[in-house]
Design a protein around this motif. Structure first.
Motif, mmCIF file in Angstrom:
data_model
loop_
_atom_site.group_PDB
_atom_site.id
_atom_site.type_symbol
_atom_site.label_atom_id
_atom_site.label_comp_id
_atom_site.label_asym_id
_atom_site.label_seq_id
_atom_site.Cartn_x
_atom_site.Cartn_y
_atom_site.Cartn_z
ATOM 1 N N TRP A 1 0.811 -1.215 0.000
ATOM 2 C CA TRP A 1 0.000 0.000 0.000
ATOM 3 C C TRP A 1 0.855 1.280 0.000
ATOM 4 O O TRP A 1 0.329 2.370 -0.004
ATOM 5 N N SER A 2 2.163 1.113 0.020
ATOM 6 C CA SER A 2 3.038 2.289 0.014
ATOM 7 C C SER A 2 3.015 2.963 -1.354
ATOM 8 O O SER A 2 2.793 2.325 -2.379
ATOM 9 N N SER A 3 3.262 4.271 -1.356
ATOM 10 C CA SER A 3 3.365 5.020 -2.609
ATOM 11 C C SER A 3 4.823 5.037 -3.050
ATOM 12 O O SER A 3 5.700 5.466 -2.294
ATOM 13 N N PRO A 4 5.111 4.540 -4.262
ATOM 14 C CA PRO A 4 6.502 4.537 -4.726
ATOM 15 C C PRO A 4 6.998 5.955 -4.965
ATOM 16 O O PRO A 4 6.327 6.774 -5.581
ATOM 17 N N LEU A 5 8.184 6.247 -4.438
ATOM 18 C CA LEU A 5 8.793 7.561 -4.615
ATOM 19 C C LEU A 5 9.983 7.426 -5.552
ATOM 20 O O LEU A 5 10.813 6.538 -5.385
ATOM 21 N N PRO A 6 10.073 8.301 -6.555
ATOM 22 C CA PRO A 6 11.202 8.192 -7.487
ATOM 23 C C PRO A 6 12.513 8.576 -6.812
ATOM 24 O O PRO A 6 12.568 9.487 -5.986
ATOM 25 N N LYS A 7 13.585 7.853 -7.161
ATOM 26 C CA LYS A 7 14.916 8.174 -6.666
ATOM 27 C C LYS A 7 15.738 8.667 -7.852
ATOM 28 O O LYS A 7 15.890 7.968 -8.848
ATOM 29 N N SER A 8 16.249 9.854 -7.732
ATOM 30 C CA SER A 8 17.025 10.442 -8.812
ATOM 31 C C SER A 8 18.450 9.884 -8.780
ATOM 32 O O SER A 8 19.134 9.955 -7.761
ATOM 33 N N VAL A 9 18.883 9.308 -9.918
ATOM 34 C CA VAL A 9 20.228 8.732 -9.992
ATOM 35 C C VAL A 9 21.154 9.554 -10.884
ATOM 36 O O VAL A 9 22.368 9.402 -10.825
ATOM 37 N N CYS B 1 20.402 5.370 -20.970
ATOM 38 C CA CYS B 1 19.466 6.393 -21.436
ATOM 39 C C CYS B 1 19.835 6.856 -22.846
ATOM 40 O O CYS B 1 18.971 6.965 -23.721
ATOM 41 N N LEU B 2 21.117 7.107 -23.093
ATOM 42 C CA LEU B 2 21.551 7.596 -24.400
ATOM 43 C C LEU B 2 21.315 6.561 -25.492
ATOM 44 O O LEU B 2 21.103 6.915 -26.655
ATOM 45 N N SER B 3 21.325 5.273 -25.139
ATOM 46 C CA SER B 3 21.105 4.223 -26.137
ATOM 47 C C SER B 3 19.642 3.808 -26.231
ATOM 48 O O SER B 3 19.314 2.818 -26.895
ATOM 49 N N GLY B 4 18.744 4.545 -25.561
ATOM 50 C CA GLY B 4 17.314 4.298 -25.699
ATOM 51 C C GLY B 4 16.759 3.196 -24.840
ATOM 52 O O GLY B 4 15.628 2.746 -25.045
ATOM 53 N N LEU B 5 17.514 2.741 -23.843
ATOM 54 C CA LEU B 5 17.064 1.634 -22.988
ATOM 55 C C LEU B 5 16.473 2.108 -21.672
ATOM 56 O O LEU B 5 16.010 1.299 -20.877
ATOM 57 N N LEU B 6 16.504 3.429 -21.464
ATOM 58 C CA LEU B 6 16.011 3.982 -20.206
ATOM 59 C C LEU B 6 15.465 5.373 -20.493
ATOM 60 O O LEU B 6 16.127 6.163 -21.167
ATOM 61 N N PRO B 7 14.255 5.696 -20.024
ATOM 62 C CA PRO B 7 13.714 7.023 -20.312
ATOM 63 C C PRO B 7 14.352 8.101 -19.443
ATOM 64 O O PRO B 7 14.746 7.851 -18.304
ATOM 65 N N ALA B 8 14.440 9.290 -19.994
ATOM 66 C CA ALA B 8 14.909 10.438 -19.221
ATOM 67 C C ALA B 8 13.727 11.069 -18.488
ATOM 68 O O ALA B 8 12.619 11.154 -19.021
ATOM 69 N N THR B 9 13.950 11.509 -17.269
ATOM 70 C CA THR B 9 12.911 12.208 -16.510
ATOM 71 C C THR B 9 12.817 13.658 -16.967
ATOM 72 O O THR B 9 11.726 14.210 -17.120
ATOM 73 N N GLU B 10 13.970 14.274 -17.189
ATOM 74 C CA GLU B 10 14.024 15.640 -17.680
ATOM 75 C C GLU B 10 15.237 15.776 -18.590
ATOM 76 O O GLU B 10 16.150 14.956 -18.576
#
Length: 528
Positions: A303-311, A341-350
């Motif tokens: 029931w917890s709300s997932p919080l994003p962790k910036s890496v 991210c640069l190779s398209g395997l991970l989305p960018a947040t900003e």
């Protein structure tokens, strides 16, 4: 403690991979196994733990081990029940490739708890086992964010974090003999130095004996009393490590022919020439602007709300055609996240990523075994790339060109083309990953620890090849590594990262000669 005599291991229709190998190891001593990729080092380790692949056959030999209690045992003749009493408690192994050694469908916490239940029966409660695990996470320098690490799956952690987890797993049961197969390959210089100090401290405290497998001469100098140098499955040199290592790279006694830096193989095709010309004309190959990447933190409760962790936080840099740009920093600082991210395997947040005209990006993965299809031959792995890049050619043409790429990275096609990944050593698999990436004719090549598993002579050949490609074909090279000497010798510029941010960047030689940031100073000091 251990006496190996005449160990011979072979595969069907192949010459012996390990041939008449003999050595002795006294309790409390440190033995180093050194050799070129494919020399039989890892096979020897697997044989001593009863973990050889099904197709491997022990043709001859004995390996007598003296346990803490009872009579000596021949490790080559034990059954499954007998091995279950020894593995983890008497003898343990740190595997070379952490992503393939960890269970991908279990959290790391579940895997550590399972190991603690099995190896530490004196810990009778879940709380006691968790406390023991957290203590080992601290000892392998994972003191922060332990809850997230234990709730994460292996693919959600960095390569360095995964490798440190493997070390913790191997040491949970306080084994008397630890076999470490390239345990510091994916670690930065700071963590590497800490792990080596930790292993030495534990060896002294517990009277632990170690067999250390590596191709890194500097690591071997700090990790071995005696040295056994292997070549083509045989022992070619044995003696005190300090004496043998005076020979430097000549200790390998390599007969591997250097790779001729003639550039990438070419199809007789105008498209290829146009691509190469286009990549050279483009001044800026890649521009990264204010890039931020976040992961959802695993939920503690349903029931917890997932919080994003910036890496990765607000990272900006550019990469010119033909430039060699290195990214360094401690494990978990965000280097691999940027690559994915640069190779398209991970989305960018900003943020934004802009690629030069007609540009393409290829990634050489940090863990080559997990990136190759185990059911396909390595020739087929490269042919799939060629079929996508240049459709409509004949099968014979694809096969010929795939063979050229294999030859280029030091894997003769007539010997290796029809092998599958599991029939290759770790270094050979890494060369296949490089060949596959080059077959796509990229304008930007991202190499994530692409030479970490290669022996010293071949590493130089591969680096020379990459250097030639970037200069002759204008390929921009984004090189992620922990090897500061390599960066100082090869890279044009370097970016130093810490906690997801760029803390210093500039000309590689100048920065490592006099780093300004605290992290830069720590990295240089640890690698000295």
């Amino acid at each position: 403690m251990l006496k190996v005599s005449g160990l011979t291991i072979s595969f069907p229709d192949q010459p012996p991979a390990v041939n008449d190998l003999s050595f002795e190891l006294e309790a409390g001593h440190r033995l180093g196994l050194l050799g070129l990729s494919g020399s039989g080092k890892s096979l020897t380790a697997l044989a001593l733990l009863g973990l050889l692949p099904p197709t491997a056959r022990i043709d001859a030999g004995e390996a007598w081990y003296q346990p803490q209690d009872g009579a000596p045992l021949d490790l080559l003749r034990l059954n499954g029940k007998e091995w279950r009493k020894l593995r983890g408690r008497e003898i343990s192994l740190v595997f070379q490739e952490p992503l393939t050694a960890l269970n991908p469908v279990q959290t790391t916490g579940d895997q550590l708890l399972e190991a603690a239940r099995y190896l530490c029966p004196e810990l009778t409660t879940a709380a006691a086992r968790l406390q023991h695990i957290n203590e080992w996470l601290r000892r392998v320098e994972l003191p922060d964010d332990q809850e997230r690490i234990l709730l994460s799956y292996p693919h959600q952690l960095s390569g360095g974090q995964r490798q440190r987890l493997l070390i913790a797993l191997a040491l949970l049961g306080a084994p008397r003999l630890l076999i470490a197969d390239e345990p510091t390959t994916a670690l930065d210089t700071i963590t590497e130095a800490g792990i080596l100090r930790l292993l030495e401290k534990l060896r002294t405290e517990l009277g632990m004996t170690t067999i250390f497998i590596t191709h890194d001469l500097n690591v071997m100098a700090r990790s071995a009393d005696d040295l056994l140098v292997m070549k083509a499955g045989q022992a070619v040199r044995q003696g005190p490590a300090e004496e043998l290592l005076k020979a430097g790279e000549n200790v390998f006694n390599s007969e591997i022919s250097p790779i001729s830096p003639t550039g990438a193989p070419h199809f007789a095709d105008n498209n290829h020439a146009d691509d190469a010309e286009s990549s050279q004309e483009t001044t800026e190959a890649l521009s990264v602007n204010h890039l931020t990447i976040s992961y959802p933190v695993p939920k503690t409760y349903p029931w917890s709300s997932p919080l994003p962790k910036s890496v990765v936080n607000d990272v900006s840099f550019s990469l010119q055609a033909g430039e060699w740009l290195a990214i360094v920093g401690p494990s978990g600082c965000g280097k691999t996240s940027i690559a994915r991210c640069l190779s398209g395997l991970l989305p960018a947040t900003e943020g934004s990523v802009e690629l030069g005209s007609r540009g393409s990006i290829q990634l050489v993965f940090q863990d080559p075994f997990s990136s190759l299809n185990p059911a396909h031959t390595i020739r087929r792995a490269i042919m799939e790339v060629l079929r996508i890049r240049l459709p409509g050619k004949k099968k014979a043409t694809y096969e010929q060109e795939a063979g050229r790429f294999l030859d280029q990275v030091g894997l003769p096609a007539d010997v290796f083309a029809e092998r599958r990944p599991q029939a290759l050593s770790g270094g050979q698999r890494q060369r296949v990953a490089i060949a596959r990436a080059l077959a796509a004719n990229p304008t930007v090549l991202i190499a994530d620890e692409a030479v970490s598993a290669l022996d010293v002579p071949l590493r130089k050949d591969i680096l020379d090849l990459l250097d030639t490609l970037r200069r002759e074909q204008g390929i921009a090279l984004l090189f992620i590594t922990h090897d500061l000497k390599l960066v100082a010798d090869r890279a044009d510029r370097v970016i130093i990262m810490e906690d997801g941010r760029i803390v210093e960047q500039g000309a590689a030689k100048a920065i490592f000669a006099a780093p300004a940031s605290p992290m830069g100073k720590r990295l240089v000091a640890a690698g000295a």
